[in-house]
Motif scaffolding. Sequence first.
Motif, PDB file in Angstrom:
ATOM      1  N   TYR A 158       3.089   3.263  28.340  1.00 24.00           N
ATOM      2  CA  TYR A 158       4.472   3.367  27.854  1.00 24.00           C
ATOM      3  C   TYR A 158       5.509   2.902  28.873  1.00 24.00           C
ATOM      4  N   ILE A 159       5.088   2.230  29.945  1.00 20.88           N
ATOM      5  CA  ILE A 159       6.006   1.924  31.038  1.00 20.88           C
ATOM      6  C   ILE A 159       7.138   0.988  30.613  1.00 20.88           C
ATOM      7  N   ASP A 160       6.907   0.150  29.598  1.00 22.81           N
ATOM      8  CA  ASP A 160       7.957  -0.783  29.182  1.00 22.81           C
ATOM      9  C   ASP A 160       9.198  -0.061  28.686  1.00 22.81           C
ATOM     10  N   TYR A 161       9.023   1.129  28.110  1.00 24.01           N
ATOM     11  CA  TYR A 161      10.187   1.902  27.683  1.00 24.01           C
ATOM     12  C   TYR A 161      11.038   2.284  28.886  1.00 24.01           C
ATOM     13  N   VAL A 162      10.398   2.614  30.000  1.00 24.53           N
ATOM     14  CA  VAL A 162      11.139   2.957  31.219  1.00 24.53           C
ATOM     15  C   VAL A 162      11.827   1.726  31.775  1.00 24.53           C
ATOM     16  N   ALA A 163      11.107   0.609  31.801  1.00 27.66           N
ATOM     17  CA  ALA A 163      11.668  -0.622  32.340  1.00 27.66           C
ATOM     18  C   ALA A 163      12.907  -1.063  31.572  1.00 27.66           C
ATOM     19  N   ASP A 164      12.918  -0.815  30.272  1.00 29.20           N
ATOM     20  CA  ASP A 164      14.039  -1.264  29.451  1.00 29.20           C
ATOM     21  C   ASP A 164      15.328  -0.506  29.732  1.00 29.20           C
ATOM     22  N   VAL A 165      15.229   0.685  30.301  1.00 27.95           N
ATOM     23  CA  VAL A 165      16.443   1.468  30.571  1.00 27.95           C
ATOM     24  C   VAL A 165      16.665   1.660  32.062  1.00 27.95           C
ATOM     25  N   THR A 166      15.936   0.889  32.894  1.00 32.45           N
ATOM     26  CA  THR A 166      16.052   0.986  34.344  1.00 32.45           C
ATOM     27  C   THR A 166      16.722  -0.280  34.862  1.00 32.45           C
ATOM     28  N   PRO A 167      17.696  -0.174  35.754  1.00 32.14           N
ATOM     29  CA  PRO A 167      18.435  -1.358  36.228  1.00 32.14           C
ATOM     30  C   PRO A 167      17.652  -2.163  37.256  1.00 32.14           C
ATOM     31  N   THR A 168      16.343  -2.291  37.074  1.00 34.00           N
ATOM     32  CA  THR A 168      15.511  -3.151  37.914  1.00 34.00           C
ATOM     33  C   THR A 168      14.590  -3.916  37.003  1.00 34.00           C
ATOM     34  N   VAL A 169      13.983  -4.966  37.527  1.00 29.11           N
ATOM     35  CA  VAL A 169      13.029  -5.707  36.718  1.00 29.11           C
ATOM     36  C   VAL A 169      11.776  -4.871  36.560  1.00 29.11           C
ATOM     37  N   GLU A 170      11.007  -5.180  35.520  1.00 28.63           N
ATOM     38  CA  GLU A 170       9.874  -4.333  35.177  1.00 28.63           C
ATOM     39  C   GLU A 170       8.863  -4.217  36.300  1.00 28.63           C
ATOM     40  N   LYS A 171       8.644  -5.308  37.047  1.00 30.66           N
ATOM     41  CA  LYS A 171       7.610  -5.243  38.077  1.00 30.66           C
ATOM     42  C   LYS A 171       7.979  -4.254  39.183  1.00 30.66           C
ATOM     43  N   ASP A 172       9.284  -3.876  39.284  1.00 27.88           N
ATOM     44  CA  ASP A 172       9.677  -2.853  40.252  1.00 27.88           C
ATOM     45  C   ASP A 172       9.433  -1.455  39.699  1.00 27.88           C
ATOM     46  N   VAL A 173       9.300  -1.322  38.389  1.00 35.02           N
ATOM     47  CA  VAL A 173       9.009  -0.036  37.769  1.00 35.02           C
ATOM     48  C   VAL A 173       7.508   0.179  37.699  1.00 35.02           C
ATOM     49  N   SER A 174       6.776  -0.852  37.314  1.00 34.50           N
ATOM     50  CA  SER A 174       5.328  -0.762  37.193  1.00 34.50           C
ATOM     51  C   SER A 174       4.664  -0.772  38.569  1.00 34.50           C
ATOM     52  N   LEU A 175       3.472  -0.161  38.627  1.00 37.35           N
ATOM     53  CA  LEU A 175       2.675  -0.179  39.846  1.00 37.35           C
ATOM     54  C   LEU A 175       1.729  -1.379  39.899  1.00 37.35           C
ATOM     55  N   GLU A 176       1.801  -2.255  38.927  1.00 37.00           N
ATOM     56  CA  GLU A 176       0.902  -3.416  38.895  1.00 37.00           C
ATOM     57  C   GLU A 176       0.861  -4.186  40.216  1.00 37.00           C
ATOM     58  N   PRO A 177       2.013  -4.455  40.862  1.00 39.65           N
ATOM     59  CA  PRO A 177       1.945  -5.221  42.114  1.00 39.65           C
ATOM     60  C   PRO A 177       1.170  -4.519  43.223  1.00 39.65           C
TER      61      PRO A 177
END
Length: 286
Positions: A158-177
């Motif tokens: 469900y991380i994309d829901y967080v990314a959509d309301v966070t003022p950073t790009v998704e890769k900064d929200v996700s732990l993928e990197p």
Amino acid sequence: LDAPFPPPPELLAELRENLPRLVTEAPPTHSEPLVEAVAEVRGLDPSKILSSSGSSSLLFSLLPRLLDANSRVLLLRPTYGEYEHVLRHVVGCHVDYFDVHPDTLELDAAALATVAPRYDAVFLVNPNSPTGKHCADLGAFIDKIRGSKTWAWVDETYIDYVADVTPTVEKDVSLEPKAGPNLYVLKSLSKVVGLSGLRAAYVVGDVDPYRRFVPPWAVPLPAQLAAVRALTDYEAYYRAARAEVCAARAELERDVAAALPDAKVHEGCANFFLVDLPAGISATDV
């Protein structure tokens, strides 16, 4: 908890137009176009990506190879029930539990870091289901266990829901990197792009030793085509759809709180939230 919105009309039209080919043609053997699309969109090394037909398929393929009956693992509680099933009844390993805060349902990542070294692996869902809570401190937790014998599996369905309301790009929200020797990150394409029926998911990490356990042609051709288009061509559509869902969720949270003043409404961050009902009222009464 699937995505409560359809794929873009243009994507559905493309699937209908190509239906004869999608039915009769075998898909790329190891989901190469999907892996390439994920790597391009997420900024990842394709050699660290392994795709299969849904997140459950990856759990059943990988966890019995990553763990055995002698393994000791730590599982967040409460969380998605499939993890307990696979760990206990498929792998047969020893499972202990790390409870979220009883009042806030939040995960204390600092406290988790103190007990994690006692275990071979830690399993987390972030944002967590069914609590609807996102822990922003998991990156620091992963940094603390880096280089230790403990590895983490983080389900970011469900991380994309967080990314959509966070003022950073998704890769900064996700732990993928951060995925690597101590971290596997699982992503389902069911919950955030409405492809649950087509079955497509991927895991990021040091996955090369486990590729042979995922059968060829695991992701059907319609799923590969739809997933690639969803990731590469329709980002704006999905972001708008998820924003609408989050607004509707917040409105429903307020309505439930007003209708049940004695209940405790735990605000979520995805397409669901959790309610503690007062004594004497069951879910069927609401």
